[in-house]
Design a protein around this motif. Structure first.
Motif: not given
Length: 304
Positions: A46-75
């Motif tokens: 959050h601190a980096q997104l707030d800071y760098f969004s002033q001059n850059y396009r910033v994207i932060a993902a939830d990795l697969p398996g985490y939070n709101l991203s899909d969670k594939p079952q296959s190891r």
């Protein structure tokens, strides 16, 4: 921050995006992609997104398996070769095939190293926060008993009862054992509650643990109590991968890291010749939480 989803290989990935030109994306602005580690989610940045969004396009993902991203079952989905190909496709999609600056921590960093090595056409500059380079880390696992000791906790994360253990007492294990070493006050009460919400997503604990179950090499536990469910390899049989980085790289390292010995920085130039290492003697593994302003300043100076 604009919340978005994108489907990659039939897996939906949740990410947040902001840039000076939103809602119309300015294609001339450099994109910075942030990859979190265990047991976090996109808002660790959050601190980096707030800071760098002033001059850059910033994207932060939830990795697969985490939070709101899909969670594939296959190891097999969580094996490193598949994950780096998956993340390469994600970056290609969101960057419209333009090179990005990649910033990564912990497991995000463990993936960012080989991703940058094998998909160098996607990455302009690499920034790593407390994530050991795979080649150097394997060397230390082979030769350094202290590193093997620091990695003992992983056996608890791949045990058969790991999901139940992490769920107990409102995720007490994650708060007390994994976030151990983080300076008090680095997370607000609101932020802690948001972590609870992320961990409580259906299938999230299972998805998060799959990374460890599919990790390439793990030394046997020195404790007979641990029942491992992962690729345990005797140190003498471990193979050091040849992961070489050609782009400019910045490593930010909290020296009080509870997961990695400092020797993981020794000889890093063999694999990353164009590297700058900045050490923070009093910071822990959780560098972006403890010293957000210093982290932002170092990244800003590196990518300008």
């Amino acid at each position: 921050m604009k919340h978005q989803y994108i489907k990659v290989q039939d897996t939906n990935i949740h990410y947040v995006e902001s840039c000076p030109a939103l809602p119309v994306v300015n294609t001339d602005v450099t994109t910075i992609v942030f990859l979190h580690g265990f047991p976090e989610y996109w808002e660790t940045w959050h601190a980096q997104l707030d800071y760098f969004s002033q001059n850059y396009r910033v994207i932060a993902a939830d990795l697969p398996g985490y939070n709101l991203s899909d969670k594939p079952q296959s190891r097999s989905f969580y094996e490193v070769p598949n994950l780096i190909q998956f993340l390469a496709k994600f970056i290609q999609r969101i960057s419209k095939n333009k090179k990005v600056v990649l910033v990564a921590h912990d497991w995000g960093g463990a993936l960012a190293w080989p991703l940058t090595a094998f998909f160098s056409d996607l990455i302009e500059r690499l920034v790593i926060l407390n994530a050991a380079h795979p080649s150097v880390f394997t060397r230390e696992m082979i030769n350094n008993p202290k590193q093997r000791q620091k990695s003992e906790y992983i056996h608890e994360l791949i045990a058969a009862n790991a999901v139940e253990k992490l769920s107990e007492r409102h995720f007490e294990y994650l708060k007390s054992e994994i976030f151990t070493g983080m300076k008090q006050g680095s997370l607000t009460d609101v932020q802690r509650l948001k972590y609870h919400t992320a961990w409580a997503q259906e299938g999230a604990l299972e998805g998060m643990l799959q990374y460890y179950r599919a990790m390439p090499q793990l030394a046997p536990s020195e404790s007979a109590k641990q029942a491992s469910d992962g690729p345990v390899v005797a140190p003498t049989n471990m193979k050091i991968p040849n992961i070489r980085i050609t782009c400019p790289t910045l490593i930010l390292w909290g020296e009080q890291d509870q997961a990695f010995v400092q020797q993981n920085l020794n000889g890093i130039e063999e694999y990353v010749p164009d590297v700058k290492v900045v050490r923070f003697p009093e910071a822990s593994h959780w560098l972006q939480h403890e010293l957000p302003n210093e982290v932002n300043q170092e990244i800003a100076a590196f990518i300008k």
